[in-house]
Design an enzyme around this catalytic site. Structure first.
Site, PDB file in Angstrom:
ATOM      1  N   CYS A   1       0.881  -1.164   0.000  1.00 43.60           N
ATOM      2  CA  CYS A   1       0.000   0.000   0.000  1.00 43.60           C
ATOM      3  C   CYS A   1       0.917   1.212   0.000  1.00 43.60           C
ATOM      4  O   CYS A   1       1.519   1.540   1.022  1.00 43.60           O
ATOM      5  CB  CYS A   1      -0.914   0.025   1.226  1.00 43.60           C
ATOM      6  SG  CYS A   1      -1.858   1.566   1.326  1.00 43.60           S
TER       7      CYS A   1
ATOM      8  N   CYS B   1      -0.686   4.333   2.262  1.00 43.39           N
ATOM      9  CA  CYS B   1      -0.728   4.273   3.734  1.00 43.39           C
ATOM     10  C   CYS B   1      -0.267   2.890   4.145  1.00 43.39           C
ATOM     11  O   CYS B   1       0.892   2.552   3.915  1.00 43.39           O
ATOM     12  CB  CYS B   1      -2.101   4.662   4.292  1.00 43.39           C
ATOM     13  SG  CYS B   1      -3.518   3.963   3.430  1.00 43.39           S
ATOM     14  N   SER B   2      -1.153   2.083   4.714  1.00 44.53           N
ATOM     15  CA  SER B   2      -0.714   0.760   5.168  1.00 44.53           C
ATOM     16  C   SER B   2      -1.857  -0.241   5.071  1.00 44.53           C
ATOM     17  O   SER B   2      -1.982  -1.107   5.925  1.00 44.53           O
ATOM     18  CB  SER B   2      -0.198   0.845   6.605  1.00 44.53           C
ATOM     19  OG  SER B   2      -1.189   1.440   7.434  1.00 44.53           O
ATOM     20  N   CYS B   3      -2.685  -0.131   4.028  1.00 39.48           N
ATOM     21  CA  CYS B   3      -3.808  -1.058   3.854  1.00 39.48           C
ATOM     22  C   CYS B   3      -3.285  -2.491   3.811  1.00 39.48           C
ATOM     23  O   CYS B   3      -2.295  -2.774   3.138  1.00 39.48           O
ATOM     24  CB  CYS B   3      -4.547  -0.752   2.559  1.00 39.48           C
ATOM     25  SG  CYS B   3      -5.240   0.905   2.536  1.00 39.48           S
TER      26      CYS B   3
END
Lengths: 210, 98, 97
Positions: free
Chosen positions: A112, A115-117
């Site tokens: 991702c 962000c940090s999906c």
């Protein structure tokens, strides 16, 4: 964002649990105010923490092992992941999951960049490196070099397909079943499947021979 | 009704800075590039409105678009067969060539 | 961030502290069943942090900073009550768990 740093990580941080940092104070203040205002309850927060703690890569490994031994399940897993995973006892909540099948012709890897999906409803919270600037910057541009750092060499004639989890879908890689595993039970197969292979930075290694 | 079908060639807008300034879910590295619709994911609330806390944000069709790595990165160090697939909302896309 | 120059990937892991897991839990509750804020608001707030935040703050520090800003923006909390409560918590030290 600064572009001058040639490496990404801050100095090692001690366990902060007994130190009241500014942001830890902020968390406690916000949480206590939200509880007083009746927006959340202390029990709900505790349950939410426990529920997420209980989600681990072992859940994903069970899904992968079942797909390796049961072609019907595999087909259903790709067509309707939520239902298939639900049938083996894991509720993936509101997550829209896409299952990416590795094949002899294609190796998939997930990131991702915004962000940090992460498929947290199945695998739990993401590892630190997945959230790092280094991984997120580099894997889209030089995936083969990044895979090599994880010890994964993909043949030149095999496609590397990067999946950037930029919006509402989440991704689980279904790794290739390694050679030499014909006699293994489903549980023994699941034990071979680690988190990193379901993100796609590694492949599943065959079992060590005694 | 979605504007594009699976297999259509599309081009990603190259609007920067965005107007108005907001949170966008289309990474820089695909802006201005062409790819192929891999699948239609469904409709989801527009993140550029959700970013302002608008729970009733209009729903937009979300696609997965496949790009050739060699098209995105000059001097890409890998196989010509390598691809990247990312999710892009319909309002960021035009038919290829436009 | 995708495509920018960056160095080797640090694969060191740390266990999340309880307060960090609580930040995560608060976000899940506020963005899910409570409908108080959206995940995109959290992300927008993180992007609005100062340029060096990525290096100077930890992951869940960025989350709580952004989450708190969103609650202030929405009028769920006031700066006055938040400031007063933070002063109390600081003076008292960590709560018993």
């Amino acid at each position: 964002m600064s572009h001058t740093h040639d490496h990404e990580h801050a100095p090692p941080r001690p366990d902060l649990d007994d130190t009241m940092t500014y942001y830890r104070v902020m968390e406690e203040a916000v949480r206590s105010l939200l509880i007083e205002k009746g927006i959340v309850t202390a029990d709900e927060v505790r349950r939410e923490v426990e529920n997420m703690d209980a989600r681990t890569p072992a859940n994903g490994a069970q899904v992968v092992a079942r797909a390796w031994v049961d072609p019907d399940f595999r087909e259903q897993l790709v067509a309707n992941p939520k239902q298939a995973i639900g049938e083996i006892g894991h509720d993936i909540g509101p997550m829209h999951l896409v299952v990416l099948e590795n094949t002899p012709a294609v190796h998939n890897v997930v990131v991702c960049t915004l962000c940090s999906c992460y498929p947290r409803w199945l695998l739990g919270r993401p590892p630190d490196w997945y959230k790092s600037r280094a991984y997120r910057s580099r894997v889209v541009r030089e995936p083969r070099a990044v895979l090599r750092e994880f010890g994964t060499e993909i043949a030149d004639d095999r496609e590397v397909r990067v999946h950037d989890s930029t919006a509402d879908m989440r991704y689980l890689v279904l790794p290739l079943r390694p050679d030499g595993t014909d006699g293994l039970s489903e549980a023994e197969l699941a034990a071979l499947v680690g988190r990193d292979s379901m993100i796609g930075v590694t492949e599943v290694a065959p079992p060590l021979r005694a | 009704m979605s504007r594009f079908a699976v297999g259509d060639r599309v081009r990603v807008h190259d609007l920067w800075p965005p107007t108005p300034p907001t949170h966008v879910r289309t990474p820089h590295y695909v802006r201005g590039h062409e790819g192929v619709v891999e699948r239609i994911c469904g409709t989801f609330g527009n993140p550029e409105e959700l970013a302002f806390g608008r729970r009733d944000a209009p729903r937009e069709t979300l696609y997965r678009v496949r790009f050739r790595q060699a098209d995105l990165w000059p001097g890409y160090d890998g196989s010509a067969a390598d691809h990247i697939e990312i999710e892009i909302y319909e309002f960021w896309l035009s038919p290829a060539g436009q | 961030m995708g495509g920018l120059e960056a160095g080797a990937i640090d694969r060191e892991m740390h266990d999340y502290a309880l307060w960090e897991r609580r930040v995560d839990a608060l976000m899940m509750l506020l963005s899910g069943p409570r409908r108080i804020m959206t995940v995109d608001q959290l992300r927008k707030g993180i992007e609005a942090l100062p340029p060096d935040a990525y290096d100077s703050m930890t992951y869940y520090e960025r989350w709580i900073a952004s989450l708190t800003n969103a609650l202030l923006d929405a009028g769920v909390l006031t700066t006055e009550e938040l400031g007063a409560r933070m002063a109390e918590v600081s003076a008292r030290g960590p709560e018993a768990e």
